[in-house]
Design an enzyme around this catalytic site. Structure first.
Site, PDB file in Angstrom:
ATOM      1  N   MET A   1       0.842  -1.203   0.000  1.00  0.00           N
ATOM      2  CA  MET A   1       0.000   0.000   0.000  1.00  0.00           C
ATOM      3  C   MET A   1       0.877   1.253   0.000  1.00  0.00           C
ATOM      4  O   MET A   1       0.394   2.356   0.297  1.00  0.00           O
ATOM      5  CB  MET A   1      -0.946  -0.004   1.192  1.00  0.00           C
TER       6      MET A   1
ATOM      7  N   GLY B   1      10.832  -2.705   5.700  1.00  0.00           N
ATOM      8  CA  GLY B   1      10.089  -3.973   5.693  1.00  0.00           C
ATOM      9  C   GLY B   1       9.641  -4.325   4.285  1.00  0.00           C
ATOM     10  O   GLY B   1       9.828  -5.450   3.805  1.00  0.00           O
ATOM     11  N   HIS B   2       9.054  -3.342   3.595  1.00  0.00           N
ATOM     12  CA  HIS B   2       8.651  -3.576   2.205  1.00  0.00           C
ATOM     13  C   HIS B   2       9.872  -3.906   1.347  1.00  0.00           C
ATOM     14  O   HIS B   2       9.819  -4.781   0.475  1.00  0.00           O
ATOM     15  CB  HIS B   2       8.005  -2.322   1.621  1.00  0.00           C
TER      16      HIS B   2
ATOM     17  N   HIS C   1       8.894   1.307   3.473  1.00  0.00           N
ATOM     18  CA  HIS C   1       9.961   1.324   4.475  1.00  0.00           C
ATOM     19  C   HIS C   1      10.808   0.070   4.285  1.00  0.00           C
ATOM     20  O   HIS C   1      10.572  -0.718   3.343  1.00  0.00           O
ATOM     21  CB  HIS C   1       9.371   1.418   5.885  1.00  0.00           C
TER      22      HIS C   1
ATOM     23  N   GLY D   1       4.692 -10.217   3.962  1.00  0.00           N
ATOM     24  CA  GLY D   1       5.424 -10.122   5.219  1.00  0.00           C
ATOM     25  C   GLY D   1       4.710 -10.869   6.337  1.00  0.00           C
ATOM     26  O   GLY D   1       3.474 -10.890   6.395  1.00  0.00           O
TER      27      GLY D   1
ATOM     28  N   ASP E   1       1.936  -9.040   8.809  1.00  0.00           N
ATOM     29  CA  ASP E   1       0.481  -9.228   8.706  1.00  0.00           C
ATOM     30  C   ASP E   1       0.238 -10.736   8.661  1.00  0.00           C
ATOM     31  O   ASP E   1      -0.098 -11.296   7.615  1.00  0.00           O
ATOM     32  CB  ASP E   1      -0.039  -8.525   7.457  1.00  0.00           C
TER      33      ASP E   1
ATOM     34  N   SER F   1       6.170  -0.148  10.206  1.00  0.00           N
ATOM     35  CA  SER F   1       4.831  -0.043   9.633  1.00  0.00           C
ATOM     36  C   SER F   1       4.711   1.343   9.015  1.00  0.00           C
ATOM     37  O   SER F   1       5.238   2.318   9.565  1.00  0.00           O
ATOM     38  CB  SER F   1       3.782  -0.200  10.731  1.00  0.00           C
TER      39      SER F   1
HETATM   40  P1  AMP Z   1       1.369  -2.845   3.543  1.00  0.00           P
HETATM   41  O1  AMP Z   1       1.916  -1.823   2.594  1.00  0.00           O
HETATM   42  O2  AMP Z   1       1.409  -2.411   4.973  1.00  0.00           O
HETATM   43  O3  AMP Z   1       0.029  -3.378   3.107  1.00  0.00           O
HETATM   44  O4  AMP Z   1       2.359  -4.071   3.484  1.00  0.00           O
HETATM   45  C1  AMP Z   1       2.709  -4.674   2.261  1.00  0.00           C
HETATM   46  C2  AMP Z   1       3.481  -5.914   2.547  1.00  0.00           C
HETATM   47  O5  AMP Z   1       4.644  -5.597   3.295  1.00  0.00           O
HETATM   48  C3  AMP Z   1       2.666  -6.926   3.380  1.00  0.00           C
HETATM   49  O6  AMP Z   1       2.926  -8.242   2.897  1.00  0.00           O
HETATM   50  C4  AMP Z   1       3.229  -6.713   4.761  1.00  0.00           C
HETATM   51  O7  AMP Z   1       3.120  -7.857   5.601  1.00  0.00           O
HETATM   52  C5  AMP Z   1       4.679  -6.399   4.460  1.00  0.00           C
HETATM   53  N1  AMP Z   1       5.278  -5.679   5.576  1.00  0.00           N
HETATM   54  C6  AMP Z   1       4.825  -4.547   6.152  1.00  0.00           C
HETATM   55  N2  AMP Z   1       5.607  -4.199   7.204  1.00  0.00           N
HETATM   56  C7  AMP Z   1       6.566  -5.145   7.292  1.00  0.00           C
HETATM   57  C8  AMP Z   1       7.672  -5.368   8.179  1.00  0.00           C
HETATM   58  N3  AMP Z   1       7.949  -4.559   9.191  1.00  0.00           N
HETATM   59  N4  AMP Z   1       8.457  -6.456   7.968  1.00  0.00           N
HETATM   60  C9  AMP Z   1       8.182  -7.310   6.949  1.00  0.00           C
HETATM   61  N5  AMP Z   1       7.164  -7.160   6.080  1.00  0.00           N
HETATM   62  C10 AMP Z   1       6.363  -6.090   6.252  1.00  0.00           C
END
Ligand code: AMP
Length: 292
Positions: free
Chosen positions: A27, A33-34, A31, A144, A147, A182
């Site tokens: 989304m 993590g992504h 960061h 990740g 979630d 996050s």
């Molecule tokens: P989001 O943009 O928050 O919907 O996350 C997109 C993807 O990145 C999802 O598969 C999340 O689980 C993963 N993700 C978000 N934060 C982290 C993190 N701190 N470590 C690993 N993966 C992450």
């Protein structure tokens, strides 16, 4: 790196892309993590597609869709540096038109935890991930463990719908103080950020002292979090890592300790693996996995 903002452009690009293709759904407001997901995808596949789409379907009324962080120019810079080949960044009307009448919903693993607190959330995720898989046709899609329930649901969905894609999981990336990265963290004040650290600290403690007693671990988690200042706990539990059903009594299956809480107006989730590390920890039971 190319950018596609409509489905026709993505399909045209896909027709000439070198297989295997990896998909990393996000989304945005990216960061580290992504970027760990992108790096894992890069290491496994010839071509990497990253989607950047704030999915309106996964936000319930009253949730933070409008204030969710957005930074497409910054995301494109980060993804260029990370070696993405194509970024799919459709406008809302392109991917979720007003007359969209079809949804995908997964029962069972979506009903507890996040599902109990966020009505419609997982059907919103499942619908958009299904659409992304259809238009991108990846060999592998990267998610990740942050979630965790989402990951479990996507695996169930891919199995149930016979989708020809491997679902790859990437461990949670944390700040050095333990806070799980996050996109929403940018909205935390310094004080809220300090309060939020109790979540990862409590999870770490449960993981470190885990002896297979799920009731004791759940009680320890809740007694650390319920009175913690600045934290409004939604849930804290110890659940089976595949079914997400709460464990009870002595249980030596590999499990997840999971938490969700509101810190100010920001809702945070986090989790850790809990598993017995050695035969002595297991009081005779055999552990089939290594330590964390
Ligand atoms: P989001 O943009 O928050 O919907 O996350 C997109 C993807 O990145 C999802 O598969 C999340 O689980 C993963 N993700 C978000 N934060 C982290 C993190 N701190 N470590 C690993 N993966 C992450």
């Amino acid at each position: 790196m190319q950018v596609a903002t409509d489905i026709a452009a993505l399909r045209r690009w896909r027709a000439g892309a070198v297989d295997p293709v990896a998909l990393v759904p996000t989304m945005g407001a990216l960061h580290a993590g992504h970027l760990a997901l992108v790096a894992a995808a890069r290491s496994r596949c010839a071509t990497v597609v990253v989607s950047v789409f704030v999915n309106p379907m996964q936000f319930a009324p009253g949730e933070d869709f409008a204030s969710y962080p957005r930074d497409l120019p910054g995301d494109l810079d980060r993804l260029r540096d990370a070696g993405a080949d194509l970024v799919f960044a459709p406008a809302r009307e392109v991917f979720v038109p007003a007359d969209l009448a079809t949804t995908v919903s997964v029962s069972g693993v979506t009903e507890m935890l996040e599902g109990a607190h966020r009505p419609g959330h997982f059907a919103g995720v499942a619908t958009i991930v299904t659409k992304l898989l259809h238009v991108t046709q990846p060999a592998a899609a990267f998610f990740g463990e942050k979630d965790y329930q989402q990951l479990v649901m996507i695996r169930r969905m891919v199995t149930d719908l016979d989708l020809p894609v491997e679902i790859a999981a990437v461990e949670i990336v944390r700040d050095p103080d333990g806070l799980a990265l996050s996109s929403r963290n940018v909205h935390l004040s310094d004080g809220e950020r300090t309060h939020a650290l109790v979540l990862s600290r409590a999870l770490r403690r449960v993981r470190d002292v885990w002896d297979g007693d799920a009731d004791a671990a759940r009680a320890a988690l809740r007694s650390a979090l319920e009175p913690a200042p600045g934290i409004d706990l939604d849930y804290a539990d110890v659940v089976d890592e595949r079914t997400l059903v709460a464990l009870a009594g002595q249980d030596h299956r590999r499990a997840r300790a999971v938490v969700a809480a509101r810190v100010g107006t920001i809702r945070l989730i986090d989790n850790v693996v809990v598993e017995l590390r050695s035969t002595s920890d297991a009081r005779g039971a055999r552990s089939t996995h290594g330590g964390p």
